[in-house]
Design an enzyme around this catalytic site. Sequence first.
Site, short mmCIF file in Angstrom:
data_model
loop_
_atom_site.label_atom_id
_atom_site.label_comp_id
_atom_site.label_asym_id
_atom_site.label_seq_id
_atom_site.Cartn_x
_atom_site.Cartn_y
_atom_site.Cartn_z
N GLU A 137 100.25 113.42 12.18
CA GLU A 137 99.52 114.36 12.84
C GLU A 137 97.67 113.77 11.94
O GLU A 137 96.76 114.03 12.30
CB GLU A 137 99.56 115.91 12.50
CG GLU A 137 100.60 116.39 13.47
CD GLU A 137 102.29 116.33 12.94
OE1 GLU A 137 102.37 114.54 12.34
OE2 GLU A 137 103.08 116.46 14.17
N ALA A 175 103.15 117.74 20.12
CA ALA A 175 102.42 119.05 20.83
C ALA A 175 101.11 118.50 21.13
O ALA A 175 101.13 117.22 21.21
CB ALA A 175 101.83 119.88 19.46
N GLY A 195 104.93 116.77 16.61
CA GLY A 195 106.12 118.03 17.08
C GLY A 195 107.17 117.42 17.45
O GLY A 195 108.07 117.80 17.68
N GLU A 210 109.54 117.17 14.49
CA GLU A 210 109.76 118.36 14.11
C GLU A 210 111.06 119.27 15.08
O GLU A 210 111.91 120.24 14.25
CB GLU A 210 108.66 119.19 13.74
CG GLU A 210 107.29 119.04 12.64
CD GLU A 210 106.19 119.22 12.85
OE1 GLU A 210 105.51 119.32 13.77
OE2 GLU A 210 105.72 120.07 12.10
N1 CAA Z 1 99.85 115.14 23.82
C1 CAA Z 1 99.35 115.25 24.99
N2 CAA Z 1 99.13 113.54 25.98
C2 CAA Z 1 100.19 112.98 25.27
C3 CAA Z 1 100.84 112.92 23.45
C4 CAA Z 1 100.81 114.35 22.89
N3 CAA Z 1 100.85 114.84 21.76
N4 CAA Z 1 101.16 111.72 23.41
C5 CAA Z 1 101.24 111.39 24.88
N5 CAA Z 1 99.95 112.03 26.26
C6 CAA Z 1 100.23 111.30 27.02
C7 CAA Z 1 99.16 110.38 27.11
O1 CAA Z 1 97.38 111.34 27.25
C8 CAA Z 1 98.43 109.08 28.69
O2 CAA Z 1 98.18 110.23 29.16
P1 CAA Z 1 97.27 109.47 30.38
O3 CAA Z 1 98.41 109.35 31.13
O4 CAA Z 1 97.12 111.21 31.13
O5 CAA Z 1 96.36 109.10 29.45
C9 CAA Z 1 100.08 109.69 28.57
O6 CAA Z 1 100.92 110.64 27.56
C10 CAA Z 1 101.20 108.38 28.42
O7 CAA Z 1 100.70 108.02 27.04
P2 CAA Z 1 99.88 106.82 26.30
O8 CAA Z 1 99.42 105.89 27.13
O9 CAA Z 1 99.81 107.17 24.95
O10 CAA Z 1 100.97 106.08 26.12
P3 CAA Z 1 101.55 104.59 24.87
O11 CAA Z 1 102.96 103.98 24.88
O12 CAA Z 1 100.54 103.73 25.08
O13 CAA Z 1 101.18 105.35 23.63
C11 CAA Z 1 102.14 106.74 21.88
C12 CAA Z 1 102.58 105.95 23.60
C13 CAA Z 1 102.51 105.83 20.41
C14 CAA Z 1 103.44 107.99 21.19
C15 CAA Z 1 100.69 107.91 21.99
O14 CAA Z 1 101.05 108.31 23.32
C16 CAA Z 1 100.27 108.09 20.92
O15 CAA Z 1 100.32 108.75 19.80
N6 CAA Z 1 100.78 110.08 21.34
C17 CAA Z 1 100.53 111.16 20.29
C18 CAA Z 1 100.88 111.06 19.23
C19 CAA Z 1 100.60 112.12 17.95
O16 CAA Z 1 99.54 112.45 17.68
N7 CAA Z 1 101.38 113.28 17.96
C20 CAA Z 1 101.07 114.00 17.42
C21 CAA Z 1 100.77 114.67 18.04
S1 CAA Z 1 100.00 117.16 17.07
C22 CAA Z 1 101.66 117.83 16.71
O17 CAA Z 1 102.81 117.44 16.98
C23 CAA Z 1 101.14 118.71 15.83
C24 CAA Z 1 102.36 119.71 15.28
O18 CAA Z 1 103.24 119.28 13.76
C25 CAA Z 1 102.76 120.38 16.05
#
Ligand code: CAA
Length: 259
Positions: free
Chosen positions: A133, A66, A110, A113
């Site tokens: 999360e 998400a 998400g 999921e």
């Molecule tokens: N939401 C918004 N933006 C996201 C994102 C997310 N879930 N995941 C990645 N991005 C964005 C980053 O902010 C970044 O944007 P900018 O270049 O503008 O800074 C871009 O995508 C590239 O990401 P990274 O620079 O972080 O890339 P990386 O290769 O270093 O890392 C990653 C990749 C491990 C996937 C890392 O981005 C990450 O940990 N993302 C979040 C994963 C996460 O926590 N997901 C769960 C979300 S909560 C949820 O999903 C609730 C639910 O159950 C419905």
Amino acid sequence: MNYENIEVRTEAGTVGIITLNRPKALNALNDALMTDLGHALKAFDADEAIGCIIVTGSERAFAAGADIRAMANYSFADVYKGDFITRNWEIIRSVRKPVIAAVAGFALGGGCELAMMCDFIIAADNAKFGQPEIKIGVIPGAGGTQRLPRAVGKSKAMDMALTARMMDAAEAERSGLVSRVVPLDKLADEALGAALVIAGFSRIAVMAAKESVNRAFESGLSDGVMFERRLFHSLFASNDQKEGMDAFVNKREPTFTHT
Ligand code: CAA
């Protein structure tokens, strides 16, 4: 119809392909994307010509979850009153045609999921699944704590939800989360091949098979078997049952009319 956050196309006239397309955010699933996805899924489901749907992402990310930026400042009142997640994520559950998730790269939160809401997952060898999360102070909110244990068992589901560790494609296949793993450059072909096979069968039988397997997750064994038996019996009222069995008996290919 043109969408901002997904690309939509058909293959061979019978397979609908939806590609999540927010590359700058690793396909983070914001409201606009989920609304687009729901709309495209419903449209393919309603399209008589389509027999199977594929949902896929990019080589780097199926979806990284998400959209954290979008929800970072939500209050309880916002998410509760606004029915956050349910309002446009549950549409996929109402799709009656099979939906295959073709997953490469990150399928996190998400994203994992969403893949699990599909009927089965075909993964590229670079796929990574996770429910991270907990790292951002919440828990999975789109069914992860319920579907993951059903797919991989309690121990691995707890491990993933509590430590936020990712599961690679090999472990995901070993654990039953995904049905097949293929090299990244074969993912699209493999998913399309599976979808074309499904689209070639009787739509009625395919829908019944999907409905019946899904029932296994909602009922006890006796009720589930009874449900299956009734659907099995009902298929003898279809022209496709007559055609399929006659074709087998007469050693020819069947021509299903989906009636
Ligand atoms: N939401 C918004 N933006 C996201 C994102 C997310 N879930 N995941 C990645 N991005 C964005 C980053 O902010 C970044 O944007 P900018 O270049 O503008 O800074 C871009 O995508 C590239 O990401 P990274 O620079 O972080 O890339 P990386 O290769 O270093 O890392 C990653 C990749 C491990 C996937 C890392 O981005 C990450 O940990 N993302 C979040 C994963 C996460 O926590 N997901 C769960 C979300 S909560 C949820 O999903 C609730 C639910 O159950 C419905």
